[in-house]
Design a protein around this motif. Sequence first.
Motif, PDB file in Angstrom:
ATOM      1  N   SER A   8       1.119  -1.115  -0.407  1.00 14.02           N
ATOM      2  CA  SER A   8      -0.163  -0.269  -0.008  1.00 14.02           C
ATOM      3  C   SER A   8       0.571   1.202  -0.400  1.00 14.02           C
ATOM      4  CB  SER A   8      -1.149  -0.652   1.420  1.00 14.02           C
ATOM      5  OG  SER A   8      -1.814   0.810   1.212  1.00 14.02           O
ATOM      6  N   GLU A   9       1.816   1.440   0.761  1.00 17.65           N
ATOM      7  CA  GLU A   9       2.811   2.249   0.798  1.00 17.65           C
ATOM      8  C   GLU A   9       3.713   2.753  -0.291  1.00 17.65           C
ATOM      9  OE1 GLU A   9       3.947   2.125   6.059  1.00 17.65           O
ATOM     10  OE2 GLU A   9       5.255   1.127   4.349  1.00 17.65           O
ATOM     11  N   SER A  10       3.652   1.335  -1.407  1.00 18.29           N
ATOM     12  CA  SER A  10       4.498   1.404  -2.390  1.00 18.29           C
ATOM     13  C   SER A  10       3.634   1.894  -3.519  1.00 18.29           C
ATOM     14  CB  SER A  10       5.279   0.503  -2.676  1.00 18.29           C
ATOM     15  OG  SER A  10       6.118   0.033  -1.349  1.00 18.29           O
ATOM     16  N   ALA A  11       2.477   1.944  -3.318  1.00 16.39           N
ATOM     17  CA  ALA A  11       1.430   2.679  -4.650  1.00 16.39           C
ATOM     18  C   ALA A  11       1.001   3.667  -4.537  1.00 16.39           C
ATOM     19  CB  ALA A  11       0.524   1.299  -4.815  1.00 16.39           C
ATOM     20  N   ASP A  12       0.456   3.789  -6.067  1.00 17.38           N
ATOM     21  CA  ASP A  12      -0.732   5.751  -6.020  1.00 17.38           C
ATOM     22  C   ASP A  12      -1.659   4.699  -6.267  1.00 17.38           C
ATOM     23  OD1 ASP A  12       1.855   6.873  -5.758  1.00 17.38           O
ATOM     24  OD2 ASP A  12       2.361   6.643  -7.876  1.00 17.38           O
ATOM     25  N   ALA A  13      -1.986   3.595  -6.537  1.00 17.25           N
ATOM     26  CA  ALA A  13      -3.270   2.326  -6.744  1.00 17.25           C
ATOM     27  C   ALA A  13      -3.330   1.297  -7.002  1.00 17.25           C
ATOM     28  CB  ALA A  13      -3.826   3.180  -8.610  1.00 17.25           C
ATOM     29  N   PHE A  14      -4.232   0.538  -7.058  1.00 13.18           N
ATOM     30  CA  PHE A  14      -4.752  -1.012  -6.727  1.00 13.18           C
ATOM     31  C   PHE A  14      -5.545  -1.611  -7.948  1.00 13.18           C
ATOM     32  CE2 PHE A  14      -4.406   1.044  -2.703  1.00 13.18           C
ATOM     33  CZ  PHE A  14      -3.148   0.357  -1.597  1.00 13.18           C
ATOM     34  N   ILE A  15      -5.142  -2.544  -8.266  1.00 14.31           N
ATOM     35  CA  ILE A  15      -5.913  -3.309  -9.127  1.00 14.31           C
ATOM     36  C   ILE A  15      -5.769  -4.867  -9.386  1.00 14.31           C
ATOM     37  CG2 ILE A  15      -5.979  -4.331 -11.991  1.00 14.31           C
ATOM     38  CD1 ILE A  15      -4.567  -1.469 -12.760  1.00 14.31           C
ATOM     39  N   ALA A  16      -7.315  -5.550  -8.664  1.00 15.33           N
ATOM     40  CA  ALA A  16      -7.215  -6.649  -9.098  1.00 15.33           C
ATOM     41  C   ALA A  16      -7.184  -7.144  -9.714  1.00 15.33           C
ATOM     42  CB  ALA A  16      -8.624  -6.951  -7.633  1.00 15.33           C
ATOM     43  N   LEU A  17      -6.660  -8.801  -9.944  1.00 17.33           N
ATOM     44  CA  LEU A  17      -7.131  -9.723 -11.279  1.00 17.33           C
ATOM     45  C   LEU A  17      -7.911 -10.800 -10.463  1.00 17.33           C
ATOM     46  CD1 LEU A  17      -3.381  -9.836 -13.185  1.00 17.33           C
ATOM     47  CD2 LEU A  17      -5.931  -9.495 -14.144  1.00 17.33           C
ATOM     48  N   PRO A  18      -8.408 -11.615 -11.566  1.00 16.23           N
ATOM     49  CA  PRO A  18      -9.146 -12.816 -10.660  1.00 16.23           C
ATOM     50  C   PRO A  18      -6.977 -13.503  -9.387  1.00 16.23           C
ATOM     51  CG  PRO A  18      -8.879 -12.470 -13.079  1.00 16.23           C
ATOM     52  CD  PRO A  18      -8.308 -11.499 -12.809  1.00 16.23           C
ATOM     53  N   GLY A  19      -8.286 -14.468  -8.749  1.00 16.28           N
ATOM     54  CA  GLY A  19      -7.832 -15.032  -7.128  1.00 16.28           C
ATOM     55  C   GLY A  19      -8.566 -15.480  -6.689  1.00 16.28           C
ATOM     56  N   GLY A  20      -8.377 -15.898  -5.299  1.00  7.29           N
ATOM     57  CA  GLY A  20      -8.814 -16.620  -4.607  1.00  7.29           C
ATOM     58  C   GLY A  20      -9.091 -15.516  -3.149  1.00  7.29           C
ATOM     59  N   LEU A  21      -9.262 -16.641  -1.763  1.00  9.16           N
ATOM     60  CA  LEU A  21      -9.282 -15.393  -0.374  1.00  9.16           C
ATOM     61  C   LEU A  21      -8.099 -14.113  -0.487  1.00  9.16           C
ATOM     62  CD1 LEU A  21      -9.707 -18.533   1.805  1.00  9.16           C
ATOM     63  CD2 LEU A  21     -11.244 -17.323   1.048  1.00  9.16           C
ATOM     64  N   GLY A  22      -6.676 -14.453  -0.760  1.00  6.64           N
ATOM     65  CA  GLY A  22      -6.256 -13.574  -0.343  1.00  6.64           C
ATOM     66  C   GLY A  22      -6.093 -12.301  -1.272  1.00  6.64           C
ATOM     67  N   THR A  23      -6.369 -12.885  -2.939  1.00  6.80           N
ATOM     68  CA  THR A  23      -7.085 -11.443  -3.345  1.00  6.80           C
ATOM     69  C   THR A  23      -7.695 -10.522  -2.940  1.00  6.80           C
ATOM     70  OG1 THR A  23      -5.500 -12.605  -5.304  1.00  6.80           O
ATOM     71  CG2 THR A  23      -7.096 -10.227  -6.035  1.00  6.80           C
ATOM     72  N   PHE A  24      -8.941 -11.452  -2.782  1.00  5.91           N
ATOM     73  CA  PHE A  24     -10.083 -10.485  -2.135  1.00  5.91           C
ATOM     74  C   PHE A  24      -9.652  -9.815  -0.396  1.00  5.91           C
ATOM     75  CE2 PHE A  24     -12.779 -14.341  -3.865  1.00  5.91           C
ATOM     76  CZ  PHE A  24     -12.847 -13.959  -5.488  1.00  5.91           C
ATOM     77  N   GLU A  25      -9.433 -10.666  -0.430  1.00  7.85           N
ATOM     78  CA  GLU A  25      -8.567 -10.012   1.235  1.00  7.85           C
ATOM     79  C   GLU A  25      -8.213  -8.634   1.280  1.00  7.85           C
ATOM     80  OE1 GLU A  25      -6.352  -8.779   4.676  1.00  7.85           O
ATOM     81  OE2 GLU A  25      -6.011  -9.375   2.987  1.00  7.85           O
ATOM     82  N   GLU A  26      -7.406  -9.048  -0.324  1.00  6.47           N
ATOM     83  CA  GLU A  26      -6.990  -7.430  -0.043  1.00  6.47           C
ATOM     84  C   GLU A  26      -7.417  -6.514  -0.979  1.00  6.47           C
ATOM     85  OE1 GLU A  26      -2.083  -9.522  -1.165  1.00  6.47           O
ATOM     86  OE2 GLU A  26      -3.495  -9.762  -2.459  1.00  6.47           O
ATOM     87  N   LEU A  27      -7.904  -6.259  -1.412  1.00  5.30           N
ATOM     88  CA  LEU A  27      -9.137  -5.690  -2.979  1.00  5.30           C
ATOM     89  C   LEU A  27      -9.646  -5.461  -1.215  1.00  5.30           C
ATOM     90  CD1 LEU A  27     -10.423  -4.567  -5.213  1.00  5.30           C
ATOM     91  CD2 LEU A  27     -12.050  -6.949  -5.035  1.00  5.30           C
ATOM     92  N   PHE A  28      -9.965  -6.064  -0.948  1.00  2.00           N
ATOM     93  CA  PHE A  28     -11.614  -5.398   0.507  1.00  2.00           C
ATOM     94  C   PHE A  28     -10.540  -4.371   1.742  1.00  2.00           C
ATOM     95  CE2 PHE A  28     -14.768  -8.787  -0.987  1.00  2.00           C
ATOM     96  CZ  PHE A  28     -15.667  -7.075  -2.210  1.00  2.00           C
ATOM     97  N   GLU A  29      -9.306  -5.099   1.581  1.00  2.15           N
ATOM     98  CA  GLU A  29      -8.655  -3.924   2.905  1.00  2.15           C
ATOM     99  C   GLU A  29      -8.419  -1.801   2.198  1.00  2.15           C
ATOM    100  OE1 GLU A  29      -4.274  -3.914   4.520  1.00  2.15           O
ATOM    101  OE2 GLU A  29      -6.054  -5.274   5.987  1.00  2.15           O
ATOM    102  N   ALA A  30      -7.759  -2.792   0.702  1.00  2.00           N
ATOM    103  CA  ALA A  30      -7.191  -0.756   0.457  1.00  2.00           C
ATOM    104  C   ALA A  30      -9.359  -0.616   0.077  1.00  2.00           C
ATOM    105  CB  ALA A  30      -6.465  -1.243  -0.894  1.00  2.00           C
ATOM    106  N   ALA A  31      -9.953  -1.519  -0.574  1.00  3.80           N
ATOM    107  CA  ALA A  31     -10.796  -0.522  -0.693  1.00  3.80           C
ATOM    108  C   ALA A  31     -11.624   0.372   1.157  1.00  3.80           C
ATOM    109  CB  ALA A  31     -12.101  -0.873  -1.362  1.00  3.80           C
ATOM    110  N   THR A  32     -11.703  -0.612   2.021  1.00  2.00           N
ATOM    111  CA  THR A  32     -11.760   0.447   3.060  1.00  2.00           C
ATOM    112  C   THR A  32     -11.126   1.459   4.227  1.00  2.00           C
ATOM    113  OG1 THR A  32     -12.693  -2.245   4.046  1.00  2.00           O
ATOM    114  CG2 THR A  32     -12.482  -0.985   6.312  1.00  2.00           C
ATOM    115  N   LEU A  33      -9.961   1.289   3.206  1.00  7.27           N
ATOM    116  CA  LEU A  33      -8.472   2.286   3.478  1.00  7.27           C
ATOM    117  C   LEU A  33      -8.934   3.581   2.623  1.00  7.27           C
ATOM    118  CD1 LEU A  33      -4.837   0.724   3.908  1.00  7.27           C
ATOM    119  CD2 LEU A  33      -6.904   0.794   6.006  1.00  7.27           C
ATOM    120  N   THR A  34      -9.551   3.373   1.806  1.00  8.57           N
ATOM    121  CA  THR A  34     -10.631   4.245   1.347  1.00  8.57           C
ATOM    122  C   THR A  34     -11.550   5.057   0.916  1.00  8.57           C
ATOM    123  OG1 THR A  34      -9.118   3.539  -0.679  1.00  8.57           O
ATOM    124  CG2 THR A  34     -10.554   5.348  -1.299  1.00  8.57           C
TER     125      THR A  34
END
Length: 198
Positions: free
Chosen positions: A101-127
């Motif tokens: 998160s600290e190293s990025a200006d934005a986030f993109i999710a590709l298809p994935g499983g639990l880890g991908t969903f968890e990372e996506l929703f955490e980034a969205a929650t912080l926003t």
Amino acid sequence: MPTPPPLRSIAVFSGSNYGFNPDYMAGAQALGLEIAKRGIRLVYGGTDKGLMSVMADTVLAEGGEVVGIITRLLFDLGHLHRGLTRHEVTPDMRSRKTRMSESADAFIALPGGLGTFEELFEAATLTQLGEHHKGIACLNIGDFFNPVRTLLDHAVKEGFMKTEHSQMLILDNDPAALIDSLEQWQAPTVTKWIGPAA
């Protein structure tokens, strides 16, 4: 509103498996090509597995910069991609996500499983909470993320989320259009709280 600054780096969350549909690999390659073409630094989970490696390999093959951030556990298991521009090893998954998160200006999710969903929703929650003001998008290969949109719409309908927050998640199946949208993205200005029903 002021024009958002250009994206210098994008963190991509993606599966460490390939999925059964070959379109997933093709989509990861297409995203990698677009990131490299624009001179944007790729930040990702650092492994040589699944769609993660497909995307990283593509950016590297095009001369792009790829930063991998990997946990000590995965590093010790030998999962580090050996061709990266640079890598970091973090103690655990929580610190890995923080560094991404600290190293990025934005986030993109590709298809994935639990880890991908968890990372996506955490980034969205912080926003949503205003802890950062970074756009979040999903490369919607084969309509993979349509159920996520349905879930968010349901949360709005049931009074657990405002429409502005459900709509801040960008979905597109075209990498160029997706990054264009991220470059123009503006954080919602509403609070997250909703009063009880009358």
